[in-house]
Design an enzyme around this catalytic site. Structure first.
Site, PDB file in Angstrom:
ATOM      1  N   HIS A 129       0.987  -1.155  -0.075  1.00 27.22           N
ATOM      2  CA  HIS A 129       0.103  -0.069   0.067  1.00 27.22           C
ATOM      3  C   HIS A 129       0.794   1.183  -0.164  1.00 27.22           C
ATOM      4  CE1 HIS A 129       0.218  -0.125   4.615  1.00 27.22           C
ATOM      5  NE2 HIS A 129       0.093   1.516   4.336  1.00 27.22           N
ATOM      6  N   ASP A 155      -0.452  -7.397   1.348  1.00 25.17           N
ATOM      7  CA  ASP A 155      -0.131  -6.048   1.434  1.00 25.17           C
ATOM      8  C   ASP A 155       1.381  -6.419   1.784  1.00 25.17           C
ATOM      9  OD1 ASP A 155       0.228  -3.478   1.778  1.00 25.17           O
ATOM     10  OD2 ASP A 155      -0.470  -3.362   3.613  1.00 25.17           O
ATOM     11  N   SER A 190       4.185   2.166   8.065  1.00 19.53           N
ATOM     12  CA  SER A 190       3.596   0.939   7.350  1.00 19.53           C
ATOM     13  C   SER A 190       5.026   0.743   6.373  1.00 19.53           C
ATOM     14  CB  SER A 190       2.829   1.929   6.394  1.00 19.53           C
ATOM     15  OG  SER A 190       1.574   1.815   6.893  1.00 19.53           O
ATOM     16  N   GLY A 191       4.877  -0.773   6.180  1.00 19.38           N
ATOM     17  CA  GLY A 191       5.974  -1.304   5.395  1.00 19.38           C
ATOM     18  C   GLY A 191       7.322  -1.646   6.176  1.00 19.38           C
TER      19      GLY A 191
HETATM   20  C1  4AZ Z   1      -0.897   3.713   8.530  1.00 21.13           C
HETATM   21  O1  4AZ Z   1      -1.845   4.533   8.117  1.00 21.13           O
HETATM   22  C2  4AZ Z   1      -1.110   2.895   9.620  1.00 21.13           C
HETATM   23  N1  4AZ Z   1      -1.934   0.979  14.231  1.00 21.13           N
HETATM   24  C3  4AZ Z   1      -0.135   1.982  10.034  1.00 21.13           C
HETATM   25  C4  4AZ Z   1      -0.467   1.090  11.212  1.00 21.13           C
HETATM   26  C5  4AZ Z   1      -1.404   1.300  12.065  1.00 21.13           C
HETATM   27  C6  4AZ Z   1      -2.463   2.393  11.631  1.00 21.13           C
HETATM   28  C7  4AZ Z   1      -2.122   3.185  10.575  1.00 21.13           C
HETATM   29  C8  4AZ Z   1      -1.614   0.199  13.161  1.00 21.13           C
HETATM   30  O2  4AZ Z   1       0.004   3.577   7.779  1.00 21.13           O
END
Ligand code: 4AZ
Length: 432
Positions: free
Chosen positions: A241, A286, A382-383
């Site tokens: 993502h 993902d 993320s990632g």
């Molecule tokens: C994000 O938006 C995201 N709490 C990543 C992890 C989590 C929530 C949002 C986990 O990248």
């Protein structure tokens, strides 16, 4: 008014000439003492300075590569995995042999260590590749070292080598540049140079340089967007993502090191491979792998994590750590210094409870955090990696930060892409 006369001192009766000679002698003696003092102080300062210089700055390291065939050990694919028992047993035998060789030699004070960096195959038998590290306070000794080390090793390999039947005719010996040697020494997966004591924390806290050496920052036009994990010198694993509407590799770059503002090193991106069944906005599959424009050189602060075998299970309630530069709260700003958060794995059955994620957690996903919401990944993480250490302190990639209902809310733990589920997919795309 009469004044009291001061008592006469003996000097007052000394003849003038004698008084001057005596004064000069006194002055000379005092002068001599001062000069001598200064000279002694300067010499002492120079000696201390030289000692400090040699101890702290004058140390020179020399690296050498050796290789030799062992005729009584059959090659096994397990030797490709440095954390396998077979590799570790063989490594221990080789290191003991080399340690014993140099500890009993005239180079015992200069010998630092031996590190097996690769086990390859020749005619069904194993070939050992190792890096030897030596230390000296004198730079000019390098050439002299070369001959002495080679002679010592030749003598040993032609003589008694215990349970190892070494083919001495296969022995090779060469010197190495420091970055090349360091690259090989830090090639082992899942190891880190520093192990800080304060890892068991309630919330995310600042990490230290070299603590999570596989962590990378994926940046779009030099702005941090996502985390990623180094799995070899030229591949990263991250979340699919991260590349929604932005999958042109030329727009991306990668930085390594604790601080976003002061990267240890940077790379461009050659190729982005997104899981073919990833469909935004669904969270399934993902995962993506990223090929760097050129390999990184491993250092004490840039190293790869270990990938678990497909059949490995990370038990519920086991300790894991998530790292990233993501925001410290929902809709917050990113952090310049890498953050770490220690947490627990939550089993999928618990995570699928009505009050938690009510059945949306698939076997390809993994939940981690605390049900009272203490620590969590957040936007910008993320990632990035969720890692777990085995009993020997080797770190494995358990998850990839994927999604969650906001950040650190009670009953809303972080959801991660389960790496073991995609182990074969990673292999098919990267060969790792
Ligand atoms: C994000 O938006 C995201 N709490 C990543 C992890 C989590 C929530 C949002 C986990 O990248």
């Amino acid at each position: 008014m009469a004044r009291e006369q001061p008592p006469r001192r003996e000097l007052a009766w000394t003849p003038l000439q004698n008084r001057t000679e005596s004064n000069t002698r006194m002055k000379l003696t005092r002068c001599g003492k001062i000069t001598l003092g200064i000279v002694v102080t300067v010499i002492a300062a120079v000696i201390i300075g030289l000692i400090v210089h040699f101890i702290f700055y004058g140390k020179t390291h020399f690296y050498y590569h050796i290789s030799f065939k062992v005729n009584n050990i059959d090659y096994d694919s397990k030797f490709e995995k440095p954390y396998s028992q077979e590799y570790m047993d063989l490594n221990e035998k080789i290191v003991s042999l080399v340690n014993e060789t140099f500890h009993g030699s005239k180079l015992r004070r200069q010998y630092v260590k031996c590190h097996v960096v690769q086990v390859s195959r020749a005619k069904g038998k194993v070939v050992i590749h190792a890096v030897l590290k030596f230390m000296s306070y004198l730079k000019c000794k390098a050439a002299k070292f070369w001959d002495r080390i080679e002679t010592i090793l030749h003598q040993k390999l032609n003589g008694e080598t215990g349970s190892l039947h070494i083919d001495s005719s296969s022995f090779t010996f060469s010197d190495m540049e420091i970055p090349t040697a360091e690259n090989l020494l830090h090639n082992c997966c899942g190891q880190r140079t520093i192990t800080p004591s304060g890892n068991k924390v309630a919330g995310g806290v600042n990490a230290e340089e070299g603590e999570w050496p596989w962590q990378a920052s994926l940046q779009q036009n030099s702005v941090h967007r996502c985390g990623a994990t180094l799995i070899s010198n030229s591949w990263l694993v991250t979340a699919a993502h991260c590349f929604i509407n932005a999958n042109d590799p030329r727009k991306w770059n990668v930085s390594f090191g604790l601080l976003l503002s002061h990267p240890q090193t940077q790379r461009g991106i050659k190729n982005i491979i997104i899981h073919e069944h990833y469909r935004y906005p669904a969270h399934d599959n993902d995962i993506a792998v990223v090929n760097l424009s050129s390999p990184v050189l491993y250092t004490s602060n840039i190293r790869r994590v270990c990938l678990p075998e497909a059949n490995h299970t990370f038990p519920p309630n086991s300790d894991v750590v998530v790292t990233g530069w993501g925001s410290l709260k929902s809709d917050g700003s990113i952090s310049n210094i890498l953050q770490k958060g220690a947490m627990k794995i939550i089993d999928n059955k618990t995570c699928n409870k009505e009050e938690i994620y009510s059945g949306v957690i698939k076997p390809s996903m993994l939940c981690a955090g605390f049900l009272n919401g203490k620590v969590d990944a957040c936007q910008g993480d993320s990632g990035g990696p969720l890692v777990s250490a085995d009993q020997k302190g080797t770190w494995f990639l358990a998850g990839i930060v994927s999604w969650g209902d906001e950040c650190a809310l009670p009953n809303k733990p972080g959801v991660y892409t389960r790496v073991t589920y995609y182990r074969d997919w990673i292999m098919s795309k990267t060969g790792l």
